[in-house]
Design an enzyme around this catalytic site. Structure first.
Site, mmCIF file in Angstrom:
data_model
loop_
_atom_site.group_PDB
_atom_site.id
_atom_site.type_symbol
_atom_site.label_atom_id
_atom_site.label_comp_id
_atom_site.label_asym_id
_atom_site.label_seq_id
_atom_site.Cartn_x
_atom_site.Cartn_y
_atom_site.Cartn_z
ATOM 1 N N GLY A 50 26.792 -31.692 -33.698
ATOM 2 C CA GLY A 50 27.735 -32.597 -33.058
ATOM 3 C C GLY A 50 28.937 -31.798 -32.594
ATOM 4 N N GLU A 136 32.323 -37.064 -35.957
ATOM 5 C CA GLU A 136 32.870 -36.794 -34.617
ATOM 6 C C GLU A 136 33.938 -37.818 -34.222
ATOM 7 O OE1 GLU A 136 32.284 -33.941 -33.551
ATOM 8 O OE2 GLU A 136 30.522 -33.554 -34.796
#
Ligand code: ZN
Length: 164
Positions: A50, A136
């Site tokens: 990510g 994230e």
């Protein structure tokens, strides 16, 4: 040609700033298309799972999640629902090299946001996929996994695992 972007590394103060929402015209601009391609290459090269735009120095609410079908870009992501149940898992971060910690995250979440064409996206995520999205989304709010763990471990680069 996509290029690899330099990563912002903790304790760079930019990692503590809140990213701003992207506008509809901005999302479809060539500049953002290029940023997404560059972020994909950077994540791939760093073996990340990510990446948030702030990690390459852009304070925009844009994240990439690695999936088995390639990378999934999410713009203005929001967690609209979460399970009551949480689970502990080990996390690392491309912006915090050789460092890992046990972090409690919701087991399943519902996510909404926009794709790179500005079209609305809505889906449910579980397990590692849900964990990476939560990690994230934290980045877009200036939060690092270090803030959510009590035990921090350091490892030699040779032992490194994949990390968001
Ligand atoms: Zn991270």
């Amino acid at each position: 040609m996509a290029k690899t972007l330099p990563l912002k590394i903790h304790p760079d103060p930019i990692l503590r700033q809140k990213s701003r929402a992207m506008t509809a015209t901005e999302i479809t601009s060539p500049k953002i298309a290029e940023l997404i391609l560059d972020m994909e290459q950077t994540m791939h090269e760093q073996k990340g799972i990510g990446l948030a735009a702030v990690q390459v120095g852009s304070l925009l609410r844009l994240i990439l999640i690695a999936t088995k079908d390639g990378s999934l870009p999410l713009i203005n992501p929001r967690i609209t629902w979460h399970s009551l149940k949480k689970e502990v898992g080990e996390e690392g971060c491309l912006s915090i090299p050789n460092t890992y910690g046990e972090v409690k995250r919701w087991v399943s979440i519902k996510v909404s946001g926009l794709d790179p064409h500005g079209k609305p996206l809505k889906f449910k995520a579980q397990g590692l996929f849900a964990r990476v999205i939560q990690h994230e989304v934290d980045h877009t709010n200036g939060i690092l996994f270090l803030d959510r763990t009590k035990v921090v471990k350091t490892m030699e680069p040779s032992d490194e695992k994949t990390k968001p």
